[in-house]
Design a protein around this motif. Structure first.
Motif, PDB file in Angstrom:
ATOM      1  N   PRO A  11      -6.572 -20.105  -0.273  1.00  0.00           N
ATOM      2  CA  PRO A  11      -4.757 -20.514  -0.788  1.00  0.00           C
ATOM      3  C   PRO A  11      -4.235 -19.909   0.760  1.00  0.00           C
ATOM      4  CG  PRO A  11      -6.024 -18.666  -1.383  1.00  0.00           C
ATOM      5  CD  PRO A  11      -6.676 -19.714  -0.594  1.00  0.00           C
ATOM      6  N   ALA A  12      -2.748 -21.182   1.349  1.00  0.00           N
ATOM      7  CA  ALA A  12      -2.060 -20.102   2.538  1.00  0.00           C
ATOM      8  C   ALA A  12      -1.975 -18.368   2.669  1.00  0.00           C
ATOM      9  CB  ALA A  12      -1.183 -20.581   2.451  1.00  0.00           C
ATOM     10  N   PHE A  13      -2.196 -18.028   3.465  1.00  0.00           N
ATOM     11  CA  PHE A  13      -2.149 -16.153   3.735  1.00  0.00           C
ATOM     12  C   PHE A  13      -0.983 -16.088   3.392  1.00  0.00           C
ATOM     13  CE2 PHE A  13      -0.496 -12.800   6.343  1.00  0.00           C
ATOM     14  CZ  PHE A  13      -1.816 -11.599   6.312  1.00  0.00           C
ATOM     15  N   ALA A  14       0.319 -16.202   3.501  1.00  0.00           N
ATOM     16  CA  ALA A  14       1.176 -15.413   2.331  1.00  0.00           C
ATOM     17  C   ALA A  14       1.039 -16.191   1.287  1.00  0.00           C
ATOM     18  CB  ALA A  14       2.620 -15.807   3.182  1.00  0.00           C
ATOM     19  N   ALA A  15       0.656 -17.028   0.509  1.00  0.00           N
ATOM     20  CA  ALA A  15       0.593 -17.250  -0.635  1.00  0.00           C
ATOM     21  C   ALA A  15      -0.358 -15.952  -1.342  1.00  0.00           C
ATOM     22  CB  ALA A  15      -0.192 -18.213  -1.568  1.00  0.00           C
ATOM     23  N   TRP A  16      -1.655 -15.732  -0.661  1.00  0.00           N
ATOM     24  CA  TRP A  16      -2.193 -14.969  -0.912  1.00  0.00           C
ATOM     25  C   TRP A  16      -2.382 -13.197  -0.765  1.00  0.00           C
ATOM     26  CZ3 TRP A  16      -5.286 -10.878   2.211  1.00  0.00           C
ATOM     27  CH2 TRP A  16      -6.280 -10.277   1.175  1.00  0.00           C
ATOM     28  N   LEU A  17      -1.263 -13.090   0.113  1.00  0.00           N
ATOM     29  CA  LEU A  17      -1.027 -12.154   0.620  1.00  0.00           C
ATOM     30  C   LEU A  17      -0.257 -11.087  -0.983  1.00  0.00           C
ATOM     31  CD1 LEU A  17      -0.462  -9.271   2.354  1.00  0.00           C
ATOM     32  CD2 LEU A  17       1.258 -10.707   3.132  1.00  0.00           C
ATOM     33  N   LEU A  18       0.922 -11.987  -1.001  1.00  0.00           N
ATOM     34  CA  LEU A  18       1.427 -12.311  -1.957  1.00  0.00           C
ATOM     35  C   LEU A  18       0.775 -11.542  -3.329  1.00  0.00           C
ATOM     36  CD1 LEU A  18       4.816 -15.129  -1.693  1.00  0.00           C
ATOM     37  CD2 LEU A  18       4.522 -12.450  -1.223  1.00  0.00           C
ATOM     38  N   LEU A  19      -0.618 -12.003  -3.426  1.00  0.00           N
ATOM     39  CA  LEU A  19      -1.775 -11.406  -4.752  1.00  0.00           C
ATOM     40  C   LEU A  19      -1.642 -10.249  -4.814  1.00  0.00           C
ATOM     41  CD1 LEU A  19      -3.276 -14.436  -5.023  1.00  0.00           C
ATOM     42  CD2 LEU A  19      -0.852 -13.848  -6.470  1.00  0.00           C
ATOM     43  N   GLN A  20      -2.041  -9.734  -3.460  1.00  0.00           N
ATOM     44  CA  GLN A  20      -2.818  -8.242  -3.226  1.00  0.00           C
ATOM     45  C   GLN A  20      -2.035  -7.709  -3.735  1.00  0.00           C
ATOM     46  OE1 GLN A  20      -5.653  -8.697  -1.974  1.00  0.00           O
ATOM     47  NE2 GLN A  20      -5.022 -11.143  -2.905  1.00  0.00           N
ATOM     48  N   ARG A  21      -0.488  -7.262  -4.140  1.00  0.00           N
ATOM     49  CA  ARG A  21       0.390  -6.013  -4.534  1.00  0.00           C
ATOM     50  C   ARG A  21      -0.223  -4.932  -5.555  1.00  0.00           C
ATOM     51  NH1 ARG A  21       0.634 -10.726  -8.329  1.00  0.00           N
ATOM     52  NH2 ARG A  21       0.797 -10.307 -10.303  1.00  0.00           N
ATOM     53  N   ASP A  22      -1.656  -4.780  -5.620  1.00  0.00           N
ATOM     54  CA  ASP A  22      -2.065  -4.058  -6.585  1.00  0.00           C
ATOM     55  C   ASP A  22      -2.833  -3.325  -6.004  1.00  0.00           C
ATOM     56  OD1 ASP A  22      -0.593  -4.801  -9.015  1.00  0.00           O
ATOM     57  OD2 ASP A  22      -2.282  -6.185  -9.174  1.00  0.00           O
ATOM     58  N   ARG A  23      -2.987  -3.518  -4.916  1.00  0.00           N
ATOM     59  CA  ARG A  23      -3.479  -2.714  -4.013  1.00  0.00           C
ATOM     60  C   ARG A  23      -3.360  -1.378  -3.471  1.00  0.00           C
ATOM     61  NH1 ARG A  23      -6.586  -6.734   0.636  1.00  0.00           N
ATOM     62  NH2 ARG A  23      -6.795  -4.618   1.451  1.00  0.00           N
ATOM     63  N   GLU A  24      -3.715  -0.167  -3.077  1.00  0.00           N
ATOM     64  CA  GLU A  24      -2.752   0.873  -3.017  1.00  0.00           C
ATOM     65  C   GLU A  24      -3.408   1.005  -0.997  1.00  0.00           C
ATOM     66  OE1 GLU A  24      -4.444   3.993  -5.424  1.00  0.00           O
ATOM     67  OE2 GLU A  24      -4.225   2.806  -6.867  1.00  0.00           O
ATOM     68  N   ASP A  25      -2.826  -0.106  -0.600  1.00  0.00           N
ATOM     69  CA  ASP A  25      -3.206   0.645   1.209  1.00  0.00           C
ATOM     70  C   ASP A  25      -1.665  -0.171   1.371  1.00  0.00           C
ATOM     71  OD1 ASP A  25      -3.905  -2.023   0.673  1.00  0.00           O
ATOM     72  OD2 ASP A  25      -5.357  -2.576   1.553  1.00  0.00           O
ATOM     73  N   GLY A  26      -2.087   0.010   2.714  1.00  0.00           N
ATOM     74  CA  GLY A  26      -0.881  -0.929   3.644  1.00  0.00           C
ATOM     75  C   GLY A  26      -0.818  -1.804   3.318  1.00  0.00           C
ATOM     76  N   VAL A  27      -1.723  -3.410   2.833  1.00  0.00           N
ATOM     77  CA  VAL A  27      -1.450  -4.535   2.822  1.00  0.00           C
ATOM     78  C   VAL A  27      -1.160  -4.142   0.396  1.00  0.00           C
ATOM     79  CG1 VAL A  27      -2.733  -6.794   1.697  1.00  0.00           C
ATOM     80  CG2 VAL A  27      -4.067  -5.307   3.663  1.00  0.00           C
ATOM     81  N   GLY A  28      -1.823  -3.658  -0.037  1.00  0.00           N
ATOM     82  CA  GLY A  28      -1.070  -3.652  -0.878  1.00  0.00           C
ATOM     83  C   GLY A  28       1.293  -3.330  -0.758  1.00  0.00           C
ATOM     84  N   ARG A  29       1.404  -2.615   0.147  1.00  0.00           N
ATOM     85  CA  ARG A  29       3.307  -1.953   0.304  1.00  0.00           C
ATOM     86  C   ARG A  29       3.808  -3.447   0.806  1.00  0.00           C
ATOM     87  NH1 ARG A  29       0.331   2.479   1.047  1.00  0.00           N
ATOM     88  NH2 ARG A  29      -0.145   2.111   3.709  1.00  0.00           N
TER      89      ARG A  29
END
Length: 76
Positions: A11-29
């Protein structure tokens, strides 16, 4: 389109990033913030996300989160 290590379309990077919302780190934020940002480049690559953050005058932690997310995405 990039392929993952199994030859499947990545998947495109940004599309993948949007799916990371449940992470408890900077990526999730970052993912949470991106989901509420109507101008976020939802199909962009990491450089498009960085350019967007630059336009939005984001803090350094956001750029660090993009770097971390890019490493995770590349290993996906």
């Amino acid at each position: 389109m990039q392929m993952d290590r199994y030859g499947e379309p990545r998947p495109a990077f940004a599309a993948w990033l949007l799916l990371q919302r449940d992470r408890e780190d900077g990526v999730g934020r970052l993912a949470q913030a991106a989901r509420s940002d109507r101008s976020f480049p939802r199909e962009g690559d990491a450089d498009a996300v960085r350019a967007h953050l630059n336009r939005m005058q984001a803090d350094g932690e956001s750029f660090e989160a993009v770097d971390d997310a890019e490493m995770d995405w590349l290993s996906y």
